[in-house]
Motif scaffolding. Structure first.
Motif, PDB file in Angstrom:
ATOM      1  N   THR A 120       0.812  -1.225   0.000  1.00 15.88           N
ATOM      2  CA  THR A 120       0.000   0.000   0.000  1.00 15.88           C
ATOM      3  C   THR A 120       0.846   1.276   0.000  1.00 15.88           C
ATOM      4  O   THR A 120       0.326   2.353  -0.261  1.00 15.88           O
ATOM      5  CB  THR A 120      -0.914   0.020   1.241  1.00 15.88           C
ATOM      6  N   VAL A 144       6.486   2.935  -2.336  1.00 12.85           N
ATOM      7  CA  VAL A 144       7.327   2.017  -3.105  1.00 12.85           C
ATOM      8  C   VAL A 144       6.516   0.781  -3.519  1.00 12.85           C
ATOM      9  O   VAL A 144       6.634   0.296  -4.647  1.00 12.85           O
ATOM     10  CB  VAL A 144       8.589   1.624  -2.298  1.00 12.85           C
ATOM     11  N   SER A 163      -0.126  -3.533   6.691  1.00  6.90           N
ATOM     12  CA  SER A 163      -0.327  -3.572   8.145  1.00  6.90           C
ATOM     13  C   SER A 163      -1.732  -4.049   8.513  1.00  6.90           C
ATOM     14  O   SER A 163      -2.594  -4.227   7.644  1.00  6.90           O
ATOM     15  CB  SER A 163      -0.109  -2.172   8.732  1.00  6.90           C
ATOM     16  N   SER A 206      -4.730  -2.259   7.023  1.00 11.16           N
ATOM     17  CA  SER A 206      -5.086  -2.499   5.616  1.00 11.16           C
ATOM     18  C   SER A 206      -5.575  -3.930   5.386  1.00 11.16           C
ATOM     19  O   SER A 206      -6.340  -4.183   4.447  1.00 11.16           O
ATOM     20  CB  SER A 206      -3.866  -2.252   4.724  1.00 11.16           C
ATOM     21  N   LEU A 265       8.475  -2.698   2.839  1.00  7.37           N
ATOM     22  CA  LEU A 265       8.001  -2.434   4.200  1.00  7.37           C
ATOM     23  C   LEU A 265       8.741  -1.275   4.831  1.00  7.37           C
ATOM     24  O   LEU A 265       9.936  -1.058   4.556  1.00  7.37           O
ATOM     25  CB  LEU A 265       8.237  -3.674   5.068  1.00  7.37           C
TER      26      LEU A 265
HETATM   27  P1  NAP Z   1       5.561   4.020   3.090  1.00 10.46           P
HETATM   28  O1  NAP Z   1       4.876   4.780   1.996  1.00 10.46           O
HETATM   29  O2  NAP Z   1       5.503   4.561   4.474  1.00 10.46           O
HETATM   30  O3  NAP Z   1       4.970   2.505   3.102  1.00 10.46           O
HETATM   31  C1  NAP Z   1       5.246   1.593   4.150  1.00 10.46           C
HETATM   32  C2  NAP Z   1       4.509   0.272   3.946  1.00 10.46           C
HETATM   33  O4  NAP Z   1       4.794  -0.563   5.088  1.00 10.46           O
HETATM   34  C3  NAP Z   1       2.979   0.394   3.859  1.00 10.46           C
HETATM   35  O5  NAP Z   1       2.478  -0.541   2.935  1.00 10.46           O
HETATM   36  C4  NAP Z   1       2.510   0.018   5.279  1.00 10.46           C
HETATM   37  O6  NAP Z   1       1.196  -0.544   5.319  1.00 10.46           O
HETATM   38  C5  NAP Z   1       3.535  -1.053   5.626  1.00 10.46           C
HETATM   39  N1  NAP Z   1       3.615  -1.222   7.072  1.00 10.46           N
HETATM   40  C6  NAP Z   1       3.824  -0.269   8.017  1.00 10.46           C
HETATM   41  N2  NAP Z   1       3.786  -0.809   9.271  1.00 10.46           N
HETATM   42  C7  NAP Z   1       3.533  -2.127   9.107  1.00 10.46           C
HETATM   43  C8  NAP Z   1       3.354  -3.215  10.000  1.00 10.46           C
HETATM   44  N3  NAP Z   1       3.439  -3.067  11.343  1.00 10.46           N
HETATM   45  N4  NAP Z   1       3.107  -4.450   9.487  1.00 10.46           N
HETATM   46  C9  NAP Z   1       3.029  -4.626   8.150  1.00 10.46           C
HETATM   47  N5  NAP Z   1       3.163  -3.628   7.230  1.00 10.46           N
HETATM   48  C10 NAP Z   1       3.429  -2.393   7.706  1.00 10.46           C
HETATM   49  O7  NAP Z   1       7.120   3.833   2.757  1.00 10.46           O
HETATM   50  P2  NAP Z   1       7.870   3.836   1.312  1.00 10.46           P
HETATM   51  O8  NAP Z   1       8.345   5.191   0.983  1.00 10.46           O
HETATM   52  O9  NAP Z   1       7.010   3.094   0.335  1.00 10.46           O
HETATM   53  O10 NAP Z   1       9.185   2.997   1.636  1.00 10.46           O
HETATM   54  C11 NAP Z   1       9.123   1.592   1.834  1.00 10.46           C
HETATM   55  C12 NAP Z   1      10.517   1.063   2.156  1.00 10.46           C
HETATM   56  O11 NAP Z   1      11.395   1.301   1.043  1.00 10.46           O
HETATM   57  C13 NAP Z   1      11.151   1.740   3.368  1.00 10.46           C
HETATM   58  O12 NAP Z   1      11.903   0.794   4.088  1.00 10.46           O
HETATM   59  C14 NAP Z   1      12.041   2.806   2.728  1.00 10.46           C
HETATM   60  O13 NAP Z   1      13.100   3.183   3.577  1.00 10.46           O
HETATM   61  C15 NAP Z   1      12.511   2.096   1.487  1.00 10.46           C
HETATM   62  N6  NAP Z   1      12.914   2.967   0.375  1.00 10.46           N
HETATM   63  C16 NAP Z   1      12.128   4.013  -0.025  1.00 10.46           C
HETATM   64  C17 NAP Z   1      12.544   4.815  -1.098  1.00 10.46           C
HETATM   65  C18 NAP Z   1      11.726   5.985  -1.609  1.00 10.46           C
HETATM   66  O14 NAP Z   1      12.182   6.652  -2.557  1.00 10.46           O
HETATM   67  N7  NAP Z   1      10.525   6.247  -1.049  1.00 10.46           N
HETATM   68  C19 NAP Z   1      13.719   4.510  -1.775  1.00 10.46           C
HETATM   69  C20 NAP Z   1      14.480   3.420  -1.356  1.00 10.46           C
HETATM   70  C21 NAP Z   1      14.044   2.661  -0.295  1.00 10.46           C
HETATM   71  P3  NAP Z   1      -0.128   0.347   5.698  1.00 10.46           P
HETATM   72  O15 NAP Z   1      -0.430   1.179   4.476  1.00 10.46           O
HETATM   73  O16 NAP Z   1      -1.155  -0.679   5.958  1.00 10.46           O
HETATM   74  O17 NAP Z   1       0.244   1.176   6.888  1.00 10.46           O
END
Ligand code: NAP
Length: 363
Positions: free
Chosen positions: A14, A17, A39, A42, A85
């Motif tokens: 969700t 990324v 999570s 969701s 995640l």
């Molecule tokens: P995000 O938008 O905050 O998404 C986080 C995801 O993790 C959501 O699907 C959320 O689900 C899930 N989640 C949170 N708490 C959880 C739990 N307790 N149990 C299961 N699922 C859980 O973050 P993002 O920007 O997509 O980044 C995701 C990862 O990629 C991170 O580790 C980040 O550091 C890494 N990353 C990001 C980028 C970038 O450009 N954004 C680049 C490289 C790496 P819900 O929606 O249900 O809360």
């Protein structure tokens, strides 16, 4: 039937990324999304309701109707998982999937510096896949990671230079896009018309991850590359695209022309040439005096090609340049997708749809 036909689960489907994974996997020749997980908030809801879909294009229909699962290995019907995640939970959940026998292709930072987990950019260090054989999660599962988004872009530019010359030191100032902070990310009143000269943990990642990626495989470990790298990371009001203003000092006598020529001539290793998401070129050299720019060049190679311009002799170090990479494609979901394609083509993803039809799914 394609020899590389796999059912894919997405952990963190969700998030920003996770959504990019779903967009990039739509119509993929080898991989089909069959499970999405996030999570407790969701789980149990149809994906179209659980995700705050950010892309202009609509959610692929076969994914929109999937029910979001809990991030538990037995809940997902797939051959391997991508992990998008939050790093606050990725450590435990990814380990549980690996221990249950699943290949985990992760974006999160948790295992990037683990001795036996490849920190992979297929065009740079495909040989580091051999580290997988030293992993032990009490099963045949394993974890492969991709680097932090700013590290990825910079290394795509540095690797061809380190291949050709002895690089002594690198100084880089990063201008990083807002999407690198996820959604909703940085508060709008902090971001608009402003530059924030601090991104938590980012400079540390740039001082550790490159040394592992560019390091030499030595048995079951990687001997880190001997590289001095000083990074300053800033957040700028740009939607997508991390810009790096870098200068490089060489041990050899290297000038701007040699750097441009080396980047233009670089050929990715043969192991990557048949991968569907492999960009061509890997790095493009732009001649215009005002390039690269996020608005104009971030989508080069569908977001997988890194752009380099402003290559000039530098009176402090030897050569300076400006480099642009797409942080959520090359630096996140697209990079992980390329990693999974390399795993499939090198035989690390064993289960195919044919296997799956014969026996129950491992995950
Ligand atoms: P995000 O938008 O905050 O998404 C986080 C995801 O993790 C959501 O699907 C959320 O689900 C899930 N989640 C949170 N708490 C959880 C739990 N307790 N149990 C299961 N699922 C859980 O973050 P993002 O920007 O997509 O980044 C995701 C990862 O990629 C991170 O580790 C980040 O550091 C890494 N990353 C990001 C980028 C970038 O450009 N954004 C680049 C490289 C790496 P819900 O929606 O249900 O809360």
């Amino acid at each position: 039937m394609n020899a590389h036909e796999y059912r894919v689960g997405i952990l963190g489907a969700t998030g920003a990324v996770g959504q990019t994974f779903i967009r990039l996997l739509d119509g993929h020749p080898w991989f089909t999304v069959t499970a999405v997980a996030a999570s407790e908030q969701s789980a149990g809801r149809p994906y179209r309701e659980a995700a705050n879909w950010l892309s202009g294009a609509s959610i692929p229909e076969h994914v929109a109707s999937l029910e979001v699962q809990r991030t538990e290995p037995e809940a997902l019907d797939c051959d391997f998982v991508f992990s998008a995640l939050s790093s606050s939970v990725a450590g435990e959940i990814e380990q549980a999937f690996a221990a249950a026998g699943a290949p985990v292709v992760s974006n999160a930072k948790n295992y990037r510096l683990h001795d036996h987990v490849p920190l992979l950019i297929p065009e740079v260090n495909p040989d580091h896949l051999a580290l997988i054989d030293a992993q032990s999660w009490d099963s045949e599962g394993f974890i492969v990671t991709n680097p932090n988004c700013s590290t990825t872009g910079l290394i795509c530019g540095l690797h061809p230079l380190m291949d050709a010359f002895e690089v002594e030191a690198v100084q880089v100032t990063m201008l990083q896009a807002l999407s690198g902070a996820g959604y909703p990310g940085v508060p709008s009143l902090d971001a608009v018309g402003n530059v924030i000269p601090y991104i938590g943990g980012e400079e540390e990642k740039l001082s550790t991850e490159p040394r592992k990626i560019l390091g030499t495989l030595d048995g079951e470990d990687v001997a880190p590359a001997d590289l001095t790298l000083s990074a300053q990371c800033t957040r700028v009001p740009v939607r997508n695209g991390h810009l790096a203003c870098a200068s490089v000092r060489f041990q050899d006598d290297v000038d701007a022309e040699a750097v441009a020529d080396t980047l233009r001539r670089f050929e990715a290793p043969p192991a990557t040439r048949s991968l569907p998401s492999r960009p061509n070129p890997f790095v493009q050299v732009l001649e215009a005096p005002d390039a690269p720019q996020p608005q104009r060049h971030v989508k080069a190679g569908d977001g997988m090609t890194v752009s380099v311009g402003r290559i000039q002799d530098c009176p402090v170090n030897d050569v300076k340049f400006v480099l642009l990479s797409h942080n959520t494609v090359r630096g996140a979901a697209g990079g992980a997708l390329l990693n999974a394609e390399l795993l499939a083509s090198e035989g690390y993803l064993k289960r195919t749809r044919a296997d799956a039809a014969a026996t129950p799914a491992a995950t």
